[in-house]
Scaffold this active site. Structure first.
Site, PDB file in Angstrom:
ATOM      1  N   GLY A  46     -11.013  39.495 -22.467  1.00 51.94           N
ATOM      2  CA  GLY A  46     -10.795  39.728 -23.963  1.00 51.94           C
ATOM      3  C   GLY A  46      -9.956  41.062 -24.617  1.00 51.94           C
ATOM      4  O   GLY A  46     -10.047  41.899 -24.006  1.00 51.94           O
ATOM      5  N   GLN A  51      -6.770  47.110 -30.016  1.00 51.88           N
ATOM      6  CA  GLN A  51      -7.338  48.048 -28.682  1.00 51.88           C
ATOM      7  C   GLN A  51      -5.395  48.378 -29.082  1.00 51.88           C
ATOM      8  O   GLN A  51      -4.847  48.979 -27.300  1.00 51.88           O
ATOM      9  CB  GLN A  51      -7.287  47.584 -27.879  1.00 51.88           C
ATOM     10  CG  GLN A  51      -8.832  47.352 -27.588  1.00 51.88           C
ATOM     11  CD  GLN A  51      -9.742  46.534 -26.920  1.00 51.88           C
ATOM     12  OE1 GLN A  51      -9.743  44.957 -26.413  1.00 51.88           O
ATOM     13  NE2 GLN A  51      -9.556  47.318 -25.711  1.00 51.88           N
ATOM     14  N   CYS A  91     -14.630  47.852 -20.881  1.00 56.61           N
ATOM     15  CA  CYS A  91     -13.311  47.974 -21.674  1.00 56.61           C
ATOM     16  C   CYS A  91     -12.676  48.399 -21.062  1.00 56.61           C
ATOM     17  O   CYS A  91     -12.374  49.734 -20.796  1.00 56.61           O
ATOM     18  CB  CYS A  91     -14.169  49.024 -22.865  1.00 56.61           C
ATOM     19  SG  CYS A  91     -12.596  48.988 -24.253  1.00 56.61           S
ATOM     20  N   LEU A  92     -11.521  47.568 -20.992  1.00 55.74           N
ATOM     21  CA  LEU A  92      -9.846  47.994 -21.210  1.00 55.74           C
ATOM     22  C   LEU A  92      -9.448  49.277 -21.620  1.00 55.74           C
ATOM     23  O   LEU A  92      -9.038  50.023 -21.381  1.00 55.74           O
ATOM     24  CB  LEU A  92      -8.512  46.980 -21.845  1.00 55.74           C
ATOM     25  CG  LEU A  92      -8.849  45.320 -21.068  1.00 55.74           C
ATOM     26  CD1 LEU A  92      -7.734  44.810 -21.617  1.00 55.74           C
ATOM     27  CD2 LEU A  92      -8.814  46.194 -19.296  1.00 55.74           C
ATOM     28  N   HIS A 133     -18.627  41.939 -28.168  1.00 53.16           N
ATOM     29  CA  HIS A 133     -17.259  43.256 -28.120  1.00 53.16           C
ATOM     30  C   HIS A 133     -16.608  43.248 -28.860  1.00 53.16           C
ATOM     31  O   HIS A 133     -15.821  44.552 -29.627  1.00 53.16           O
ATOM     32  CB  HIS A 133     -17.598  42.977 -25.990  1.00 53.16           C
ATOM     33  CG  HIS A 133     -16.600  43.948 -25.622  1.00 53.16           C
ATOM     34  ND1 HIS A 133     -17.424  45.351 -24.594  1.00 53.16           N
ATOM     35  CD2 HIS A 133     -15.175  44.473 -25.924  1.00 53.16           C
ATOM     36  CE1 HIS A 133     -15.901  45.381 -24.766  1.00 53.16           C
ATOM     37  NE2 HIS A 133     -15.579  45.876 -25.213  1.00 53.16           N
ATOM     38  N   GLU A 134     -16.144  41.621 -28.218  1.00 50.44           N
ATOM     39  CA  GLU A 134     -14.128  42.731 -29.270  1.00 50.44           C
ATOM     40  C   GLU A 134     -14.113  42.259 -30.806  1.00 50.44           C
ATOM     41  O   GLU A 134     -13.634  43.230 -31.747  1.00 50.44           O
ATOM     42  CB  GLU A 134     -13.614  40.980 -29.073  1.00 50.44           C
ATOM     43  CG  GLU A 134     -12.851  40.267 -27.419  1.00 50.44           C
ATOM     44  CD  GLU A 134     -12.613  41.731 -26.974  1.00 50.44           C
ATOM     45  OE1 GLU A 134     -11.875  42.624 -27.233  1.00 50.44           O
ATOM     46  OE2 GLU A 134     -13.045  42.147 -25.163  1.00 50.44           O
ATOM     47  N   HIS A 137     -15.120  45.855 -31.463  1.00 52.19           N
ATOM     48  CA  HIS A 137     -13.311  46.046 -31.752  1.00 52.19           C
ATOM     49  C   HIS A 137     -13.182  46.487 -33.005  1.00 52.19           C
ATOM     50  O   HIS A 137     -12.390  46.984 -33.846  1.00 52.19           O
ATOM     51  CB  HIS A 137     -12.807  46.092 -30.611  1.00 52.19           C
ATOM     52  CG  HIS A 137     -12.381  46.367 -29.031  1.00 52.19           C
ATOM     53  ND1 HIS A 137     -12.988  47.607 -29.143  1.00 52.19           N
ATOM     54  CD2 HIS A 137     -12.689  45.641 -28.016  1.00 52.19           C
ATOM     55  CE1 HIS A 137     -12.974  47.972 -27.693  1.00 52.19           C
ATOM     56  NE2 HIS A 137     -13.026  46.896 -27.240  1.00 52.19           N
TER      57      HIS A 137
HETATM   58 ZN    ZN Z   1     -13.636  46.385 -25.579  1.00 52.52          ZN
END
Ligand code: ZN
Length: 174
Positions: A46, A51, A91-92, A133-134, A137
């Site tokens: 995702g 991000q 997380c990226l 999670h997204e 963000h």
């Molecule tokens: Zn993340």
């Protein structure tokens, strides 16, 4: 298509709340494709607009094993939640750190698709976790913000150390 730069903690843009998307045009649809490409390359399941420094409410997701089910959720909203579960997340935007957070087991999500048509999904398991999670963000919240105070302090120290080491490696390599 092109790869976008993923922002890393502690970039303050990761803590900004995104604005709703008001119209979907071909340029925005190209951005969806760039974000999917960036997500697959990372690799991740995702990637939220926040991000990559875009302050609009949309996220791309693909939780399939074959990585052939790309989905775009525009202005996603959690309508109902059920159950609780422990979720081991990374997380990226927080490279090199993972931890356990508490999430809802199921979420009913309403959103627009890439063409701007409304749809709803009853998400369970990995998709439910990924969407929570997204959407976090898009609200300017990272998974580490959901840890207890003690764990969050420890996480921040560990992340800062990892960032410093990565920086030193870069300097060392010229
Ligand atoms: Zn993340």
């Amino acid at each position: 298509m092109s790869l976008l730069t993923i922002l890393h903690y502690p970039d303050p843009r990761l803590h900004q709340r995104a604005r709703p998307v008001e119209h979907i045009d071909p340029e925005l649809q190209r951005t969806f494709d760039d974000m999917l490409e960036t997500m697959y390359a990372a690799p991740g399941i995702g990637l939220a607009a926040t991000q990559v420094g875009i302050g609009l409410r949309f996220t791309v997701v693909d939780v399939s094993e074959a990585k052939d089910e790309p989905q775009v959720f525009i202005n996603p909203e959690i309508i109902t939640r059920a159950g609780k579960c422990k979720s081991e997340e990374g997380c990226l935007s927080v490279p090199g750190y993972s931890d356990t957070v508490i999430r809802s087991q199921q979420v009913h999500v309403r959103a627009l698709n890439r063409a701007g048509e409304p749809f709803e999904v009853e998400a369970e398991e990995l998709l439910a976790i990924c969407l929570q999670h997204e959407i976090d963000h898009l609200d300017g919240r990272l998974f580490i913000d959901r840890l207890s105070d003690l764990k969050r302090r420890r996480a921040r120290r560990q992340i800062r150390r990892a960032l410093r080491e990565a920086q030193q490696d870069k300097t060392g390599a010229g």
